[in-house]
Design a protein around this motif. Structure first.
Motif, PDB file in Angstrom:
ATOM      1  N   VAL A 151      38.421  39.006  39.485  1.00 42.16           N
ATOM      2  CA  VAL A 151      39.134  38.206  40.484  1.00 42.16           C
ATOM      3  C   VAL A 151      39.184  38.894  41.840  1.00 42.16           C
ATOM      4  CG1 VAL A 151      41.409  37.263  41.078  1.00 42.16           C
ATOM      5  CG2 VAL A 151      40.487  36.972  38.776  1.00 42.16           C
ATOM      6  N   MET A 191      32.409  31.998  43.706  1.00 41.56           N
ATOM      7  CA  MET A 191      33.621  31.571  43.004  1.00 41.56           C
ATOM      8  C   MET A 191      33.403  31.303  41.512  1.00 41.56           C
ATOM      9  SD  MET A 191      34.077  27.645  44.364  1.00 41.56           S
ATOM     10  CE  MET A 191      34.063  28.121  46.092  1.00 41.56           C
ATOM     11  N   ASN A 226      39.263  36.598  45.407  1.00 45.30           N
ATOM     12  CA  ASN A 226      38.704  35.259  45.552  1.00 45.30           C
ATOM     13  C   ASN A 226      39.776  34.258  45.127  1.00 45.30           C
ATOM     14  OD1 ASN A 226      37.307  32.735  44.531  1.00 45.30           O
ATOM     15  ND2 ASN A 226      35.538  33.807  45.373  1.00 45.30           N
ATOM     16  N   ARG A 284      42.210  31.517  37.089  1.00 46.88           N
ATOM     17  CA  ARG A 284      42.751  32.520  36.161  1.00 46.88           C
ATOM     18  C   ARG A 284      44.236  32.285  35.898  1.00 46.88           C
ATOM     19  NH1 ARG A 284      43.962  35.000  32.643  1.00 46.88           N
ATOM     20  NH2 ARG A 284      43.682  37.216  32.122  1.00 46.88           N
ATOM     21  N   TYR A 298      33.536  38.982  46.599  1.00 45.80           N
ATOM     22  CA  TYR A 298      34.675  38.077  46.387  1.00 45.80           C
ATOM     23  C   TYR A 298      34.710  36.950  47.425  1.00 45.80           C
ATOM     24  CZ  TYR A 298      35.967  41.952  43.429  1.00 45.80           C
ATOM     25  OH  TYR A 298      35.948  42.936  42.465  1.00 45.80           O
ATOM     26  N   LYS A 318      38.878  31.857  42.088  1.00 43.22           N
ATOM     27  CA  LYS A 318      38.940  32.557  40.802  1.00 43.22           C
ATOM     28  C   LYS A 318      40.391  32.839  40.406  1.00 43.22           C
ATOM     29  CE  LYS A 318      34.543  35.103  40.963  1.00 43.22           C
ATOM     30  NZ  LYS A 318      33.950  36.445  40.930  1.00 43.22           N
ATOM     31  N   MET A 361      33.987  35.156  36.179  1.00 40.02           N
ATOM     32  CA  MET A 361      35.336  34.633  36.419  1.00 40.02           C
ATOM     33  C   MET A 361      36.441  35.654  36.142  1.00 40.02           C
ATOM     34  SD  MET A 361      34.798  31.679  37.612  1.00 40.02           S
ATOM     35  CE  MET A 361      36.467  31.070  37.602  1.00 40.02           C
TER      36      MET A 361
END
Length: 709
Positions: free
Chosen positions: A335, A328, A456, A463, A323, A459, A332
């Motif tokens: 997370v 990154m 991360n 999201r 992470y 991400k 995806m």
């Protein structure tokens, strides 16, 4: 009639050699555990005018109802595949199976019944059972049959190889570790059957894989609906499973019409590959277009306290690397990583007549749901278990619920906590005060947890702008006077903000305060004369910055929302009364059409009020991560609008919209702004997530992280 066949599956630790139940006494309480899987019904009797039935099944022992299945609508060969775990006091009491046809607003019709003689079962051996249904009034009628799988074992032997010996409700079933994820994207329907007088339908789709269920949105007045919704199921079996799909036409004020059904056998699909399926509907017309992807299992584990991923330096470095900012744009959907240590609880509520409880914990993160073992006859249990989860959305809320295991009915609620992932302080062992079901006030007891979150940030930010994951287990909405009043009050407060703003502007026009009106007049002339489009996001940026300054300087005037909290407590009291008086309110529950309209109004009011509260909470820095994300986005918009002419921006936006379907024909439609706001908690959620302070009268000894527990 019992058909003793070879075992369909072998439970771990079960002796493959059957043991006669005569070797064990039959009178001691809780001496046996009966595991039952309600498989299906065959050729059930039709009880409705359409030549079908809406069957469900009840199990009774000693006159007590110990299980009730879900209702399968319009089907004489229903498939349930539901499990129950029942503790047996005496094998001399037979299991009574009754099958009914559900009739909304009327007394349910009796289809038939059967008895299962428990003394005829072989211990420690799974047996497939077929029971013919009978009606004493019509002994010669063929009413169909019920198929079961049963396993009877002594209680003390079952505890050796099965950590959980309870029958849970549909809301919290027995925990299992899943072997993979099945991602289903519902794209569209084609040439569905017209069920309404106008030659159209209002179709929606239901999915079921085991006990996991999803329901799509309703697309009104069309035979070729476009859904574009995505669901994730947990895959528990190595060989796959079968997803059962039914399509319905929504009708207000009466039962929904059945359009058709189909199923997907996952064992025929290859893994780590997306399959486009066009599945025809059986018992109806038309077909569904779906995308199905099978992927490997997420990192979900249960272990003892001595085995911790984050305390192993090598494993911790691997997780941190997974992470890190360098990854990154890799995977995806992955997370972050969550580790939850469920250590112990203290001073729990006594749920049994003996003054004790049999507590166990349910740990939930969205649709991921795991259980601890049960500690019997203890109000201060120590579980010492570690749970790990993959994080798909950093705005998820971890829910830890404590239940009391009951022998002959569903588990009793003891307390619950809800913890937003972004509020967690890593590596800190904390005592959380348990709350009531509505999460509005304290109940008896505290639970000790130690939680670590690694994620991360890039991400997580991306999201945030994607659709939120739906929960496949949610309570149905019901009409509540207090909830309706609360949503009216929340809506009124949002409207009053706009009215007060209008009064403020009007007072400037009326020169009620000359200095203020003069300042407003000069500001108006300056802004209008120099107005550029980039000033809109710039003004929002300044508002965020001003509120941040107030918080940092200690001048924040935000107050705890006691109004919403009081109304939530009133609602909980009303729910308690509803539970006690449900039999007295049978007539009201039958006013389906009126109730459905009222529930819709209630939900719309709640959604609109939540929308306004989420906008307010974004600018109030309720969730700093989201407010910083808003600052970044508004800064980018301000710079773009300052340097790039509006016509080019609109041109790029239009080209993207017109070509999106051509570039990605199966992309799921979404609105990034609404997806962002869906992550911001409303005022009601803020009350629910608020961490309660421990009662000074109950001050359990605080232990440091390194102390033995």
């Amino acid at each position: 009639m019992i058909l003793a066949q070879s075992c369909c599956y072998q439970l771990e630790g079960t002796n493959s050699v059957g043991t006669s139940n005569a070797d064990f006494p039959s009178g001691d309480p809780g001496m046996y555990q009966l595991d039952i899987t309600l498989r299906r019904g065959q050729n059930l009797a039709a009880r409705d005018r359409g030549g079908t039935s809406d069957p469900y099944v009840k199990f009774k022992i000693g006159g007590k109802e110990v299980f009730r299945s879900k209702t399968i609508h319009k089907n004489l060969n229903p498939v349930w595949e539901e499990k129950a775990w029942i503790l047996i006091d005496s094998l001399r009491e037979p299991l009574y199976i009754k099958v009914f046809d559900y009739d909304f607003g009327f007394q349910d019709d009796f289809i038939g019944s059967a008895f299962l003689d428990l003394t005829s079962l072989e211990l420690n051996r799974q047996t497939d059972v077929t029971l013919s249904l009978k009606d004493p009034r019509y002994p010669h009628h063929d009413l169909g049959s019920i198929l079961l799988s049963v396993l009877l074992a002594p209680r003390e032997q079952r505890e050796v190889f099965q950590t959980q010996s309870l029958r849970l409700s549909d809301l919290h079933r027995k925990s299992q570790l899943w072997r993979g994820i099945v991602s289903v994207t519902l794209i569209e329907g084609r040439e569905l059957k017209a069920m309404d007088a106008n030659g159209r339908s209002d179709p929606y789709v239901k999915f079921r894989l085991g006990h996991q269920k999803y329901k799509s949105k309703i697309v009104p007045k069309t035979l070729n609906p476009q859904w574009r919704e995505q669901f994730d199921f947990h895959l528990y079996e190595e060989r796959g499973g079968i997803i059962y799909i039914t399509v319905w036409d929504k009708d207000v004020g009466k039962k929904d019409d059945f359009i058709g059904r189909c199923q997907i056998d996952l064992s025929t699909l290859s893994k780590e590959q997306t399959h486009k399926l066009e599945v025809p509907l059986e018992d109806g017309e038309g077909r569904l277009v779906l995308l199905v992807t099978l992927t490997a299992s997420a990192a979900v584990t249960i272990s003892d306290l001595s085995i911790s991923s984050l305390e192993d330096q090598k494993e911790r470095e691997e997780i941190l690397k997974r992470y890190s900012p360098m990854t990154m744009f890799h995977n995806m959907k992955d997370v972050g990583f969550l580790q939850v240590k469920v250590i112990r609880a203290e001073a729990l509520m006594a749920a049994d007549v003996t003054g004790k409880s049999d507590p166990f914990c349910v740990v939930e993160l969205n649709n991921d749901r795991l259980l601890t073992h049960t500690i019997y006859k203890n109000l201060n249990p120590e579980w010492n278990k570690i749970f790990t989860f993959n994080i798909k959305d950093i705005h998820s809320v971890l829910e830890v619920t404590v239940y009391d295991e009951d022998r002959d009915r569903t588990a009793d609620f003891l307390g619950k906590v809800a913890i937003p992932l972004l509020s967690i302080q890593n590596g800190e062992q904390k005592a959380y005060v348990l709350k009531n079901k509505q999460l509005t006030g304290p109940t008896k007891g505290v639970i000790y947890l130690e939680i670590d979150v690694i994620f991360n940030a890039v991400k997580a930010s991306i999201r945030t702008l994607m659709p939120k994951e739906q929960k496949y287990i949610e309570e149905e909405n019901r009409l509540s006077k207090q909830l309706l009043l609360r949503n009216f009050a929340r809506m009124k407060r949002c409207i009053m903000v706009l009215i007060n703003a209008a009064y403020y502007i009007s007072s400037c026009f009326d020169w009620d305060s000359p200095p203020r009106s003069l300042a407003a007049f000069l500001l108006f002339l300056f802004v209008v004369w120099n107005f550029e489009l980039y000033m809109i996001p710039l003004a929002l940026l300044l508002l965020l910055a001003w509120n941040y300054f107030l918080i940092v300087s200690g001048k924040d005037n935000r107050q705890h929302d006691t109004v919403v909290e009081d109304m939530l407590e009133d609602e909980e009291e009303e729910d308690d009364r509803d539970d006690k008086d449900s039999e007295k309110k049978g007539f009201m529950n039958r006013l389906y059409a009126i109730q459905e309209v009222c529930v819709s109004v209630q939900n719309i009011l709640g959604e609109v009020a939540s929308f306004g509260e989420r906008i307010k909470n974004t600018f109030n820095w309720t969730v700093p991560f989201l407010s910083w994300l808003a600052i970044v986005a508004l800064s980018v918009f301000t710079i773009i609008l300052y340097f790039i002419p509006l016509r080019y921006i609109v041109l790029v936006w239009g080209i993207n919209k017109f070509t999106k379907r051509l570039r990605s024909p199966y992309a799921i439609d979404n609105n990034e702004l609404l997806d962002f706001l869906s992550r911001v908690p409303s005022d009601v959620q803020m009350v629910q997530y608020h961490e309660l302070k421990q009662d000074p009268s109950h001050s359990p000894s605080k232990r440091k992280k390194n102390n033995p527990v």
